[in-house]
Scaffold this motif. Sequence first.
Motif, PDB file in Angstrom:
ATOM      1  N   LEU A 248      61.241 -68.489  12.664  1.00 12.51           N
ATOM      2  CA  LEU A 248      60.765 -69.209  11.240  1.00 12.51           C
ATOM      3  C   LEU A 248      61.722 -70.101  10.632  1.00 12.51           C
ATOM      4  N   ALA A 249      63.072 -69.735  10.858  1.00 15.00           N
ATOM      5  CA  ALA A 249      63.999 -70.332  10.315  1.00 15.00           C
ATOM      6  C   ALA A 249      64.439 -72.065  10.571  1.00 15.00           C
ATOM      7  N   ARG A 250      63.538 -72.211  11.879  1.00 16.13           N
ATOM      8  CA  ARG A 250      63.689 -73.441  12.611  1.00 16.13           C
ATOM      9  C   ARG A 250      62.731 -74.430  11.536  1.00 16.13           C
ATOM     10  N   THR A 251      61.740 -74.030  10.750  1.00 17.83           N
ATOM     11  CA  THR A 251      60.862 -74.828  10.466  1.00 17.83           C
ATOM     12  C   THR A 251      60.910 -74.568   8.756  1.00 17.83           C
TER      13      THR A 251
ATOM     14  N   VAL B  96      68.237 -73.690   6.784  1.00 19.65           N
ATOM     15  CA  VAL B  96      68.232 -72.651   5.771  1.00 19.65           C
ATOM     16  C   VAL B  96      69.047 -71.531   6.253  1.00 19.65           C
ATOM     17  N   PRO B  97      70.067 -70.819   5.495  1.00 24.41           N
ATOM     18  CA  PRO B  97      70.825 -69.868   6.015  1.00 24.41           C
ATOM     19  C   PRO B  97      69.818 -68.549   6.329  1.00 24.41           C
ATOM     20  N   MET B  98      70.164 -67.704   7.260  1.00 23.91           N
ATOM     21  CA  MET B  98      69.400 -66.699   7.630  1.00 23.91           C
ATOM     22  C   MET B  98      69.244 -65.628   6.773  1.00 23.91           C
ATOM     23  N   SER B  99      70.221 -65.567   5.760  1.00 22.78           N
ATOM     24  CA  SER B  99      70.420 -64.643   4.644  1.00 22.78           C
ATOM     25  C   SER B  99      69.067 -64.960   3.849  1.00 22.78           C
ATOM     26  N   VAL B 100      68.840 -66.183   3.513  1.00 23.11           N
ATOM     27  CA  VAL B 100      67.783 -66.496   2.454  1.00 23.11           C
ATOM     28  C   VAL B 100      66.583 -66.607   3.027  1.00 23.11           C
ATOM     29  N   VAL B 101      66.218 -67.136   4.299  1.00 23.39           N
ATOM     30  CA  VAL B 101      65.376 -66.798   5.146  1.00 23.39           C
ATOM     31  C   VAL B 101      64.896 -65.182   5.021  1.00 23.39           C
ATOM     32  N   ALA B 102      65.619 -64.370   5.479  1.00 23.73           N
ATOM     33  CA  ALA B 102      65.419 -62.950   5.299  1.00 23.73           C
ATOM     34  C   ALA B 102      65.032 -62.388   4.064  1.00 23.73           C
ATOM     35  N   GLN B 103      65.676 -62.838   2.948  1.00 28.04           N
ATOM     36  CA  GLN B 103      65.401 -62.472   1.654  1.00 28.04           C
ATOM     37  C   GLN B 103      63.992 -62.882   1.174  1.00 28.04           C
ATOM     38  N   ARG B 104      63.452 -63.894   1.752  1.00 28.43           N
ATOM     39  CA  ARG B 104      62.292 -64.531   1.252  1.00 28.43           C
ATOM     40  C   ARG B 104      61.162 -63.939   2.023  1.00 28.43           C
ATOM     41  N   TYR B 105      61.481 -63.812   3.402  1.00 29.83           N
ATOM     42  CA  TYR B 105      60.385 -63.485   4.296  1.00 29.83           C
ATOM     43  C   TYR B 105      60.461 -62.246   5.218  1.00 29.83           C
ATOM     44  N   GLY B 106      61.525 -61.585   4.783  1.00 29.08           N
ATOM     45  CA  GLY B 106      61.862 -60.488   5.568  1.00 29.08           C
ATOM     46  C   GLY B 106      60.550 -59.148   5.492  1.00 29.08           C
ATOM     47  N   TYR B 107      60.316 -58.950   4.436  1.00 32.82           N
ATOM     48  CA  TYR B 107      59.226 -57.968   4.094  1.00 32.82           C
ATOM     49  C   TYR B 107      58.101 -58.250   4.871  1.00 32.82           C
ATOM     50  N   SER B 108      57.485 -59.368   4.655  1.00 30.02           N
ATOM     51  CA  SER B 108      56.088 -59.858   5.384  1.00 30.02           C
ATOM     52  C   SER B 108      56.495 -59.858   6.697  1.00 30.02           C
ATOM     53  N   VAL B 109      57.344 -60.269   7.221  1.00 28.82           N
ATOM     54  CA  VAL B 109      57.594 -60.270   8.790  1.00 28.82           C
ATOM     55  C   VAL B 109      57.804 -58.946   9.371  1.00 28.82           C
ATOM     56  N   GLN B 110      58.568 -57.993   8.493  1.00 28.97           N
ATOM     57  CA  GLN B 110      58.763 -56.669   9.095  1.00 28.97           C
ATOM     58  C   GLN B 110      57.197 -56.073   9.122  1.00 28.97           C
ATOM     59  N   TYR B 111      56.460 -56.257   8.204  1.00 29.62           N
ATOM     60  CA  TYR B 111      55.229 -55.908   7.969  1.00 29.62           C
ATOM     61  C   TYR B 111      54.189 -56.220   9.164  1.00 29.62           C
ATOM     62  N   GLU B 112      54.161 -57.237   9.541  1.00 24.42           N
ATOM     63  CA  GLU B 112      53.471 -57.908  10.748  1.00 24.42           C
ATOM     64  C   GLU B 112      53.902 -57.447  11.895  1.00 24.42           C
ATOM     65  N   VAL B 113      55.385 -57.216  12.131  1.00 21.01           N
ATOM     66  CA  VAL B 113      55.957 -56.575  13.369  1.00 21.01           C
ATOM     67  C   VAL B 113      55.397 -55.260  13.295  1.00 21.01           C
ATOM     68  N   VAL B 114      55.632 -54.459  12.496  1.00 20.46           N
ATOM     69  CA  VAL B 114      55.250 -52.897  12.528  1.00 20.46           C
ATOM     70  C   VAL B 114      53.602 -52.838  12.848  1.00 20.46           C
ATOM     71  N   ASN B 115      52.872 -53.756  12.278  1.00 24.87           N
ATOM     72  CA  ASN B 115      51.224 -53.717  12.631  1.00 24.87           C
ATOM     73  C   ASN B 115      51.410 -54.032  13.896  1.00 24.87           C
ATOM     74  N   ASP B 116      51.958 -55.038  14.451  1.00 23.29           N
ATOM     75  CA  ASP B 116      51.573 -55.515  15.860  1.00 23.29           C
ATOM     76  C   ASP B 116      52.086 -54.489  16.915  1.00 23.29           C
ATOM     77  N   LYS B 117      53.433 -54.041  16.586  1.00 22.78           N
ATOM     78  CA  LYS B 117      53.993 -53.009  17.616  1.00 22.78           C
ATOM     79  C   LYS B 117      53.145 -51.579  17.516  1.00 22.78           C
ATOM     80  N   VAL B 118      52.609 -51.192  16.165  1.00 20.98           N
ATOM     81  CA  VAL B 118      52.242 -49.934  16.186  1.00 20.98           C
ATOM     82  C   VAL B 118      50.528 -50.167  16.959  1.00 20.98           C
TER      83      VAL B 118
END
Length: 436
Positions: free
Chosen positions: A35-38, A49-71
Amino acid sequence: MAVQIETLEKLERRITLTLPASTINGEVESRLKRLARTVKADGFRPGKVPMSVVAQRYGYSVQYEVVNDKVGQAFNEAASEAKLRVAGAPRITQNEQAPEGSLAFDATFEVYPEVAIGDLAAAEVERIGTEVTEAAIDRTVEILRKQRRTFGLRPAVEGVAEGDRVTIDFEGKIDGEPFAGGQAADFQFIVGDGQMLAQFDEAVRGMKAGESKTFPLQFPADYQGAEVAGKEADFLVTVKKIEAAHLPDVDDAFAKALGIKEGTVEALRADVKKNLDREVKFRVQARNKAAVMDVLSKTATLDVPNALVAAESDRLVEQMRANLKERGFKDADKVPIPAENFKEQAERRVRLGLVVAELVRTNNLQAKPEQLQKHIEELSQSYEKPAEVMRWYLGDRQRMAEVEAVVIENNVAEFVLAKAKVVDKLLPFDDLMSAA
């Protein structure tokens, strides 16, 4: 991945899925890097954009997607490995008792039931049959004559008779007050054709052009206009014009006008009989199929998955909304329609669906290509251009799926009728055609 399966009650199961936290975290990190590439952010060039900024802005939604996908993936694998036929979507909740370094989730769901079909040889089914009589052909030809009738002014000394087209003014009042839809000028209708309530038809019979009359009219309790249903109104009606109907003679010219290729009355009657035979076949088939389904519902033993009933209830609610919208009902999407109202109907549909599916599976009653082709050909014969209708069906998967469902149900009905105790009953043509 650790998996634990529990049987809760009847069809309900629970799978506890335990996933390494490192698997979730690794996938989250991987997706955030991509995601950070774009991603764009003020003060930074795209891709910088620094990874810390990307994680702060998108971390929760990405984690939610990953958990849904993996589960979801883990659940599908676990259900497949355990050979579970899942009915409906699972309800996923996080389990707080996960081992250190892991995440645990409970997936609660229902499975398809075992379906036990009763002894069909002991079941009794009423099978109806109907003959297309000469009288039925006569009545159909009479309908065709009425569809092509013309009207001419009736002599002034003659009153309104059955079949006349009358032009009237009318005004209705309830308790002395006008009501919505109770007034009209130059209103035209045909006496005896069912356009008006029977009391209204009866009131204008015998009246002459220029005459006025006041009469009481009792609206039925189930009248479509709820504001007047069950109430009595007084109507003032004035007959302005009376036109007598003139029906064409049943001759070769009439047959030609109807598009009969041979252009004879004999060919016309043969064509009417062919169409009535086809309509009777479909109606008889539907009635007998309904009788078979009633027997299957009573003889089969199974538990019905609540998830499927709920889904079917929701589907029926949406169907009701669509019907209201087609009728021009305002704000059909906002009308409160409780799904609970459809529970009984939905449960019966799901139950029969499961029973039919079991019979189809165990007795090889699937729809064969030649059956589908024959059914579509029969349907298309009712239309002016059968070839176009056939292409219309064959060119759409949804329409073909509907045809396939009908053919499968016909196969099931024939299978059951071949095994059950059949009581044959000849149903009069009029009774069959007038049945809802």
